[in-house]
Design a protein around this motif. Structure first.
Motif, PDB file in Angstrom:
ATOM      1  N   GLU A  28      25.119  36.343  -6.764  1.00 32.07           N
ATOM      2  CA  GLU A  28      25.032  36.967  -5.342  1.00 32.07           C
ATOM      3  C   GLU A  28      25.320  36.173  -4.245  1.00 32.07           C
ATOM      4  OE1 GLU A  28      21.196  39.432  -5.751  1.00 32.07           O
ATOM      5  OE2 GLU A  28      22.438  40.870  -6.841  1.00 32.07           O
ATOM      6  N   GLU A  29      24.635  35.154  -4.182  1.00 31.37           N
ATOM      7  CA  GLU A  29      24.698  34.138  -2.976  1.00 31.37           C
ATOM      8  C   GLU A  29      26.224  33.690  -2.883  1.00 31.37           C
ATOM      9  OE1 GLU A  29      21.768  31.333  -3.272  1.00 31.37           O
ATOM     10  OE2 GLU A  29      20.234  32.689  -3.047  1.00 31.37           O
ATOM     11  N   THR A  30      27.159  33.659  -4.038  1.00 27.99           N
ATOM     12  CA  THR A  30      28.470  33.177  -3.830  1.00 27.99           C
ATOM     13  C   THR A  30      29.358  34.011  -3.189  1.00 27.99           C
ATOM     14  OG1 THR A  30      29.080  34.094  -6.160  1.00 27.99           O
ATOM     15  CG2 THR A  30      28.012  31.781  -6.325  1.00 27.99           C
ATOM     16  N   GLU A  31      28.818  35.512  -3.242  1.00 36.19           N
ATOM     17  CA  GLU A  31      29.727  36.401  -2.703  1.00 36.19           C
ATOM     18  C   GLU A  31      31.150  36.692  -3.388  1.00 36.19           C
ATOM     19  OE1 GLU A  31      30.129  35.959   1.558  1.00 36.19           O
ATOM     20  OE2 GLU A  31      28.069  35.772   1.998  1.00 36.19           O
ATOM     21  N   LYS A  32      31.118  36.173  -4.858  1.00 37.50           N
ATOM     22  CA  LYS A  32      32.377  36.503  -5.560  1.00 37.50           C
ATOM     23  C   LYS A  32      31.908  37.782  -6.228  1.00 37.50           C
ATOM     24  CE  LYS A  32      33.406  31.834  -6.408  1.00 37.50           C
ATOM     25  NZ  LYS A  32      33.676  30.969  -7.357  1.00 37.50           N
ATOM     26  N   GLU A  33      32.891  38.635  -6.510  1.00 39.27           N
ATOM     27  CA  GLU A  33      32.995  39.716  -7.337  1.00 39.27           C
ATOM     28  C   GLU A  33      32.474  39.791  -8.621  1.00 39.27           C
ATOM     29  OE1 GLU A  33      35.827  43.467  -8.161  1.00 39.27           O
ATOM     30  OE2 GLU A  33      36.311  42.241  -6.573  1.00 39.27           O
ATOM     31  N   TYR A  34      31.478  40.511  -8.901  1.00 36.52           N
ATOM     32  CA  TYR A  34      30.688  40.295 -10.256  1.00 36.52           C
ATOM     33  C   TYR A  34      30.451  41.625 -10.822  1.00 36.52           C
ATOM     34  CZ  TYR A  34      26.425  41.144  -8.059  1.00 36.52           C
ATOM     35  OH  TYR A  34      25.391  41.682  -7.254  1.00 36.52           O
TER      36      TYR A  34
END
Length: 113
Positions: free
Chosen positions: A21-27
């Motif tokens: 979540e901290e990477t702000e990448k879509e998951y």
């Protein structure tokens, strides 16, 4: 898109999800205990992880110890046991494209993502 095979009751899995979540990448979250992978999905996952079926088994789980430990089993039999008992699948598993990692070590996760 990043995918995580997640068990909300597992601390390592929660930590890994928070890291993603901290990477702000879509998951995408896959709650594999509620929606277990099929045999084909598990085979594909092992290929991405570059692991053998036994390497993905949580061998300290009670169900494994009581029913399967020290039994001669083929890789396909082990896969079927994991499909039928998804609690035995090591967690969390993070998939990024055609690669996957068991996301217990957040330092390795940083390099992976």
């Amino acid at each position: 898109m990043i995918q995580i095979y997640h068990n909300p009751r597992c601390g390592k899995s929660r930590n890994c999800l928070a890291f993603i979540e901290e990477t702000e990448k879509e998951y995408e979250i896959i709650k594999y205990l509620e929606n277990p992978p099929t045999l084909k999905e598990l085979e594909a996952l092992l290929k991405k992880l570059n692991l053998k079926p036994l390497d993905l088994v949580r061998q300290k789980e009670k169900i494994w110890i009581e029913n399967f430990k020290n039994k001669e089993m083929t890789e396909e039999e082990i896969l079927k046991v994991m499909v039928e008992n998804p609690i035995l699948i090591e967690r969390p598993i993070v998939i990024n494209g055609d690669k996957a990692i068991i996301g217990r070590d957040l330092n390795k996760m940083a390099d992976f993502l």
